[in-house]
Design a protein around this motif. Structure first.
Motif, short mmCIF file in Angstrom:
data_model
loop_
_atom_site.label_atom_id
_atom_site.label_comp_id
_atom_site.label_asym_id
_atom_site.label_seq_id
_atom_site.Cartn_x
_atom_site.Cartn_y
_atom_site.Cartn_z
N SER A 90 -41.82 -16.73 -30.87
CA SER A 90 -41.33 -15.65 -31.72
C SER A 90 -42.35 -14.54 -31.79
O SER A 90 -43.55 -14.78 -31.91
N ARG B 259 -36.07 -2.18 -30.62
CA ARG B 259 -35.48 -3.07 -29.63
C ARG B 259 -34.81 -2.29 -28.51
O ARG B 259 -34.82 -2.68 -27.34
N TYR C 280 -41.95 -13.31 -25.27
CA TYR C 280 -40.71 -13.62 -25.97
C TYR C 280 -39.99 -14.83 -25.39
O TYR C 280 -39.23 -15.50 -26.08
N SER D 70 -37.68 -12.26 -43.43
CA SER D 70 -38.09 -10.86 -43.51
C SER D 70 -37.93 -10.36 -44.94
O SER D 70 -36.94 -10.66 -45.62
N ASN E 11 -33.63 -13.35 -28.87
CA ASN E 11 -33.59 -13.28 -30.33
C ASN E 11 -34.94 -13.63 -30.95
O ASN E 11 -35.09 -13.61 -32.16
N GLN F 201 -42.96 -10.15 -33.02
CA GLN F 201 -42.42 -8.98 -33.70
C GLN F 201 -43.39 -7.82 -33.62
O GLN F 201 -44.60 -8.01 -33.52
N ARG G 165 -38.35 -9.35 -32.82
CA ARG G 165 -37.86 -8.64 -33.99
C ARG G 165 -38.57 -7.30 -34.09
O ARG G 165 -39.80 -7.25 -34.10
N SER G 166 -37.79 -6.24 -34.20
CA SER G 166 -38.36 -4.93 -34.47
C SER G 166 -38.41 -4.76 -35.98
O SER G 166 -37.42 -4.97 -36.68
N CYS G 167 -39.58 -4.41 -36.50
CA CYS G 167 -39.80 -4.42 -37.94
C CYS G 167 -40.18 -3.03 -38.45
O CYS G 167 -40.44 -2.12 -37.68
#
Length: 428
Positions: free
Chosen positions: A275, A283, A271, A21, A293, A277, A296-298
């Motif tokens: 992967s 989340r 999920y 990231s 895991n 996001q 991913r919150s971006c």
């Protein structure tokens, strides 16, 4: 780790990729809002961009002197560097609600506020000057862009522009296309769970496809090469009537949460396998997905690297705003401009909201991406943008899934992309 080994129904093994990231610059860290104004983000933008443009001016026109707006002299050619402001006759203003003359303003469609009488002004710390000539077109530029202008002051006090210098594409790192094997990234936007146009069956077909539950052995082999999914915003649609600032009744609270719960259930299936996001969904909102895991919150904008390929994108607000206050052939042209101006969202904070940062402008583009995507557009589009120093950028306009049933698939090996369609039809 951006991918994970999975067993589909046919025991396929997924490829893996290395994820990093690069969202730090967009994150609001240790910031406390104390009523600060937006002027500081403009100062930071001008300071950074002026330093860059000064370094370019020496190669552009080395024999032309550089001065400030205040230092202009009539008839003397010079170069000035500053921030553009576009005076727009039809630009919406909150004060119009109280203006008695509002009825005299011609009606204009909400998607564009351009008018033939629009004109540009350049501003620095010393002052501002109206720009003249035909070199700098008001239809192309918007408020917030920093440029260097070669010209001279006229007897009327305007600055006659003879030439313009933009920052151009930022330096680009060499893409690390090491693997020489196909690895795919899937981009989707505009799922709009909870809206009348949302089709759960359509999204379920997508989920079944990318998790390997559809197709023959050959198709599942290709699906096993999907290493990442990016959901580029507008994932849920909340009824506007519920967001009026009033306390919600219990039934309205349920209506408010239903779209998020619907999205939560749908995405859990993704999920589990790969992967994924989303730059817009937190989340904490997705109860079922907290345990994975691979989610991913971006931030929005979002920047990351997969196997050394740098990918930068937004959920579309920056381009949608440019469409309102300037003109272009298509969405890809607006995307090109943001890269050439080295600014993701030049209309912030004038017409596009953002946090009032005090020490930086996070939307400046300091490193040119290899892939630049924008979500929630009306139609799919892609092309390669080439920079003056050999930069190559894959531009991707991602259509709204709820309207088109389309997702975009990018091959990390060669940066080629194509679409997948999951349209469904119902008989009446």
């Amino acid at each position: 780790m951006a991918g994970m080994e999975i067993d589909t129904v046919e025991n396929l093994q997924r490829k893996q990729s290395t994820y990093q990231s690069l969202d730090e610059t967009f994150v609001i860290q240790n910031e406390t809002y104390r009523g600060q104004q937006y002027s500081q983000i403009y100062f930071a933008r001008l300071h950074m961009m002026r330093t860059l443009l000064y370094s370019l001016v020496t190669h552009w026109k080395p024999h032309v002197p550089v001065c400030t707006v205040l230092g202009l002299e009539e008839g003397k050619e010079c170069i000035i560097v500053g921030t553009l402001y576009k005076h727009m006759k039809l630009k919406p203003c909150i004060l119009d609600e109280y203006s008695k003359e509002r009825s005299a303003v011609p009606l204009v469609k909400h998607h564009n506020f351009m008018h033939p009488d629009d004109h540009l002004v350049l501003e620095d710390e010393s002052g501002r000057v109206k720009l003249g000539g035909t070199v700098l077109s008001p239809s192309v530029y918007v408020t917030g862009v920093v440029v260097a202008l070669h010209g001279k002051e006229t007897g009327a006090g305007d600055f006659m522009v003879l030439d313009v210098l933009e920052a151009g594409l930022a330096p680009q790192i060499e893409p690390q296309l090491k693997s020489r094997e196909d690895k795919y990234v899937v981009f989707i936007s505009g799922v709009s769970a909870g809206s009348s146009s949302s089709n759960p069956l359509q999204f379920q077909l997508l989920v079944d496809h990318i998790t390997g539950h559809l197709g023959d052995e050959k198709e599942q082999g290709i699906v096993a090469e999907i290493v990442h999914v990016v959901i580029a915003g507008n994932s849920v649609e909340i009824p506007l009537g519920l967001l009026n600032g009033q306390n919600l009744a219990s039934k309205d609270q349920s209506r408010l949460s239903e779209p998020v719960q619907e999205l939560d259930i749908l995405l859990t299936q993704v999920y589990l396998w790969i992967s994924c996001q989303d730059p817009m969904i937190q989340r904490t909102f997705l109860y079922l997905n907290r345990a994975y895991n691979t989610f991913r919150s971006c931030t929005n904008p979002h920047c990351f690297e997969l196997d050394g390929v740098r990918i930068l994108g937004t959920s579309g607000q920056n381009i949608d705003d440019l469409k309102k206050y300037s003109e272009g052939r298509d969405g890809l042209e607006f995307m090109e401009r943001t890269l050439k101006w080295r600014h993701l969202a030049p209309t912030t904070p004038n017409t596009l909201g953002c946090y009032p940062f005090t020490d930086r402008d996070p939307f400046l583009i300091e490193s040119c991406p290899h892939v630049y995507f924008v979500g929630n557009q009306d139609k799919y589009g892609t092309r390669i943008l080439k920079g003056s120093e050999g930069q190559l950028v894959r531009l991707i306009s991602i259509p709204k899934f709820c309207d088109t049933g389309m997702v975009v698939v990018l091959n990390l090996r060669n940066l080629e992309c194509h679409t997948l369609s999951f349209e469904t039809q119902f008989s009446s």
